[in-house]
Structure formats: C-alpha cells, structure tokens
Design a protein around this motif. Structure first.
Motif, short mmCIF file in Angstrom:
data_model
loop_
_atom_site.label_atom_id
_atom_site.label_comp_id
_atom_site.label_asym_id
_atom_site.label_seq_id
_atom_site.Cartn_x
_atom_site.Cartn_y
_atom_site.Cartn_z
N LYS A 16 -5.06 -2.65 0.30
CA LYS A 16 -4.00 -2.54 -0.71
C LYS A 16 -3.90 -1.12 -1.25
O LYS A 16 -2.78 -0.64 -1.56
N ALA A 17 -5.02 -0.43 -1.32
CA ALA A 17 -5.04 0.92 -1.90
C ALA A 17 -4.83 2.01 -0.86
O ALA A 17 -4.75 3.20 -1.22
N TYR A 18 -4.74 1.66 0.41
CA TYR A 18 -4.64 2.67 1.48
C TYR A 18 -3.48 3.63 1.22
O TYR A 18 -2.34 3.22 0.98
N ASP A 19 -3.78 4.93 1.28
CA ASP A 19 -2.76 5.94 1.01
C ASP A 19 -2.84 7.06 2.04
O ASP A 19 -2.49 8.20 1.76
N GLY A 20 -3.31 6.71 3.24
CA GLY A 20 -3.42 7.70 4.31
C GLY A 20 -2.15 7.78 5.13
O GLY A 20 -1.07 7.37 4.68
N PRO A 21 -2.25 8.32 6.35
CA PRO A 21 -1.08 8.41 7.22
C PRO A 21 -0.50 7.02 7.50
O PRO A 21 -1.22 6.02 7.52
N ARG A 22 0.80 6.97 7.71
CA ARG A 22 1.47 5.70 8.00
C ARG A 22 0.82 5.01 9.21
O ARG A 22 0.54 5.63 10.23
N MET A 23 0.60 3.71 9.09
CA MET A 23 0.01 2.92 10.16
C MET A 23 0.95 1.78 10.53
O MET A 23 1.28 0.94 9.69
N ILE A 41 -0.10 -12.19 4.84
CA ILE A 41 -0.85 -10.94 5.06
C ILE A 41 -0.05 -9.69 4.67
O ILE A 41 -0.58 -8.78 4.03
N PRO A 42 1.25 -9.59 5.03
CA PRO A 42 1.98 -8.35 4.69
C PRO A 42 1.94 -8.02 3.20
O PRO A 42 1.89 -6.85 2.81
N GLY A 43 1.94 -9.05 2.34
CA GLY A 43 1.91 -8.82 0.91
C GLY A 43 0.59 -8.32 0.39
O GLY A 43 0.50 -7.88 -0.77
N LEU A 44 -0.45 -8.35 1.22
CA LEU A 44 -1.78 -7.87 0.81
C LEU A 44 -2.03 -6.42 1.23
O LEU A 44 -3.08 -5.88 0.93
N LEU A 45 -1.04 -5.82 1.88
CA LEU A 45 -1.24 -4.49 2.46
C LEU A 45 -0.51 -3.41 1.68
O LEU A 45 0.48 -3.66 0.99
N SER A 46 -1.01 -2.20 1.82
CA SER A 46 -0.34 -1.02 1.28
C SER A 46 1.02 -0.85 1.95
O SER A 46 1.20 -1.22 3.12
N PRO A 47 2.00 -0.28 1.26
CA PRO A 47 3.30 -0.01 1.89
C PRO A 47 3.19 0.90 3.10
O PRO A 47 4.11 0.96 3.92
N LYS A 48 2.06 1.60 3.21
CA LYS A 48 1.88 2.51 4.35
C LYS A 48 1.32 1.82 5.59
O LYS A 48 1.11 2.46 6.61
N ILE A 49 1.07 0.51 5.49
CA ILE A 49 0.60 -0.27 6.63
C ILE A 49 1.68 -1.30 6.96
O ILE A 49 2.00 -2.16 6.16
N GLU A 50 2.22 -1.20 8.15
CA GLU A 50 3.28 -2.11 8.58
C GLU A 50 2.80 -2.91 9.79
O GLU A 50 2.27 -2.35 10.75
N LEU A 51 3.01 -4.22 9.75
CA LEU A 51 2.70 -5.07 10.88
C LEU A 51 3.98 -5.39 11.63
O LEU A 51 5.01 -5.70 11.03
N VAL A 52 3.92 -5.31 12.95
CA VAL A 52 5.09 -5.59 13.78
C VAL A 52 4.67 -6.49 14.93
O VAL A 52 3.62 -6.31 15.53
N ALA A 53 5.49 -7.49 15.20
CA ALA A 53 5.18 -8.44 16.28
C ALA A 53 5.65 -7.88 17.62
O ALA A 53 6.75 -7.34 17.73
N GLY A 54 4.80 -8.03 18.62
CA GLY A 54 5.13 -7.57 19.96
C GLY A 54 5.39 -8.74 20.90
O GLY A 54 5.68 -9.85 20.47
N PRO A 55 5.27 -8.50 22.21
CA PRO A 55 5.59 -9.53 23.21
C PRO A 55 4.45 -10.53 23.41
O PRO A 55 3.88 -10.65 24.50
#
Length: 349
Positions: A16-23, A41-55
C-alpha cells in the motif's frame, strides 16, 4: 496475532505504501484473475502497482477457426461434439456451437472428459469428438483419457485439440514489447511443469516471476516478491505446498507419451511458435483436424479480444464492452468464461 498474520500485515503495508517506479504486473492464469477480483486485491495496492490480466483463460484464447470446426463437426452425420459448457457459447466467425445445436447440430455438454467413454460405448455407430481445450494443466487429463480409450479399444472417439503452453506465449508477449515489469506465474500450470520451467524465460527477459496459489495471502505474497525483485530475472515459488521446482514428473511423462509440441493459433494473437500440444503421429487417427486450424476471424469485427488478452487495453477500452458485448450476448470469448478478462471486469461493477 500469529506470525503469519504479522507477515501478511507487513506485506499489505509495504504494497500500500509502495512509492517506487511504476510496476505493471501481469497474471497469466484465469483462476488468478478471478481470485484477484474476489479478494479485492487491486484495492490493497499502491496506485503505482497495476495488475493486468493476460492470456490465461483457455476458453478465451481458443481461436474462431476452432469453434467453426466444432460447429461443422456437430452437423456431420453420425457425429456428436462433446464439450464443457463454456465452449457452447464462445463465438466463432459466424455463430456459436449452441446456435448450431439449436439448428439441428449435435453437441453434448459434460463435466468430465471421461464422460465421453460412456457416451461412445452407448452409441458405437456415432463418432464422438471431444473438444480438448486448455493448458499444461489439462493435457495430462487428455492423455489419461486417450490411455483409457486405447486400453478399452474404443474406436469411435476423436479429439479436436486446442491445448496451449504458457512459456511460449509469455515469451511472445515480451518479444512484442509488452509493458509489463513482472509476471504472476500460473499456479495450476506450475504444478505440472514446475517453477523451474519459467527460469529460462525469466533470465531471457530479465523480469521477475512469482508462482502463486489462489488465496489472497498467496497472491499478495507473490506481488510483494515481484515488486521487491523488480528488474531481476528470477523465479520465486510462493506455492511450495503444491508446486515442486521440477513439477510433476509422472504427468510430464504421460503428456510426452501422447503429445508433441507445435505451432498454435491463439485468438486475436496469431500463430505462436511451439505453443501448442498435438497428438503424435502414432495416435493421429484419434485427431479430428486439430492441425488444420489456420484462421481467426471474429464474429464482430470490432471485437478487441486480442488486445485485451495481450494486456494492451483494458476490457473497458473495447467499444463493444457493456454495449453490444455482455454476458448474455458475448461478442468475444473473453466475455464467456468465468475466468475471462472481460467478464471479470464486467462483474467488478
């Protein structure tokens, strides 16, 4: 508070506190996509961490030519297509298997591939074509089914295979310039092929992979590990209770007995070298034309399933999402399966 709870609390706080490079982290397992939504899960993450679904959804990556072939087979004399429920509703180039069935084609829904044995024995005059879709997870099941067919000498079962393998498609995504800084490796697939199967790829693309299970704890631990390993080509196993480093040797041997790798067509992604499993020459008499699948023409030309599966766009960016394309009237495969990227996003709201 237990040690496990303390560890989980620390992981949550870090993420939640992550403030490093975008992930941007991609999961390549449909069950992970569903679990991520279910656990918030997305609501528990820093705005700089994005989850994306793949194939990672086997139904979603099945090309239109495969559905068209099933439809054609369902209309042949003395032939019945055997399939799981999802495939009945997946659009081919001009319709679905369900629509073909309504119009007189023959298709039977089963809950287990082994249900095909009883169907074939009850109607020896009918050829039953099993729609074998999936990844490395289901390949051993299909190998066991063929093993049983051979033992019982059942002559009227065929396979139309669309079995895909995960490392090649991840490699193709990276080669295509995917904007991803890490991968949540598929837990079910890793049970069969092992965590080490992803090591050559991780080292090649210099991205971290975290093998994860399907609870919120598993997923958060994997995401935390990937974030902390940013920029390193490593594989971390956060699912050791089920995934061995070398995988399941017996399952691998069974698949190798009956199947061989080959190039495969993926919905919206084209042909990916070495990304499919096909029956070996000695068993090809049980195949119903799997190697002849060459085309992928969406029923609706505006469908952007391929871009969704590659993580290039969000389902919400597709012009058909929630308009022409809904769970009741899917225009692409990603809106059909419970593990589909589009259906998961649709159900978020």
């Amino acid at each position: 508070m237990s040690d496990l709870d303390q560890t989980l609390a620390a992981v949550k706080a870090r993420l939640k506190a992550y403030d490093g490079p975008r992930m941007r982290i991609m999961e390549v397992c449909g069950s992970h996509t569903s679990a991520i939504v279910k656990n918030g899960i997305p609501g528990l993450l820093s705005p700089k961490i994005e989850l994306v679904a793949g194939p990672g959804c086997p139904v979603c990556v099945t090309p239109t030519d495969y559905i068209d072939r099933l439809i054609a087979l369902s209309k042949e004399k003395d032939t019945c297509v055997v399939t799981f429920g999802d495939l009945l509703r997946v659009p081919g180039s001009s319709g679905t298997l369900m629509q073909a069935k309504t119009a007189g084609g023959r298709a039977a829904m089963v809950y287990s591939p082994f249900d095909t044995l009883a169907l074939a024995k009850a109607e020896p005059e009918t050829t039953f074509v099993f729609a074998a879709v999936g990844f490395e997870t289901t390949a051993p099941v299909y190998a066991l089914l063929l093993d049983q067919i051979l033992k019982e000498q059942i002559p009227n079962i065929r396979f139309l295979t669309a079995v895909k393998t995960m490392p090649p498609v991840i490699d193709a995504l990276c080669a295509g310039g995917a904007d991803v800084q890490g991968f949540i490796a598929p837990g079910h697939v890793a049970v069969v092929i092992g965590a080490d199967a992803f090591k050559p790829l991780a080292e090649k693309v210099q991205l971290p992979f975290g093998v994860a299970g399907f609870t919120g704890r598993h997923l958060l631990a994997a995401i935390d590990g990937i974030v902390r390993a940013r920029g390193r080509g490593v594989v971390m196993n956060f699912y050791p209770e089920a995934v061995a480093q070398g995988g399941n040797a017996k399952a691998q041997a069974l698949v190798a007995k009956y199947f061989e790798p080959g190039d495969a067509l993926w919905r919206g992604m084209g042909v990916i070298p070495g990304s499919g499993y096909y029956l070996k020459a000695a068993y090809r008499r049980y195949d119903a034309g799997s190697r002849a699948l060459q085309h992928d023409r969406p029923m609706n030309a505006a469908c952007r399933c391929g871009e969704v599966l590659k993580g290039t766009i969000s389902p919400k960016d597709c012009p058909l999402f929630k308009t022409a394309c809904t769970p009741l009237h899917p225009q692409g495969a990603c809106m059909v399966s419970a593990e589909g990227n589009c259906l998961s996003v649709y159900n978020e709201n």
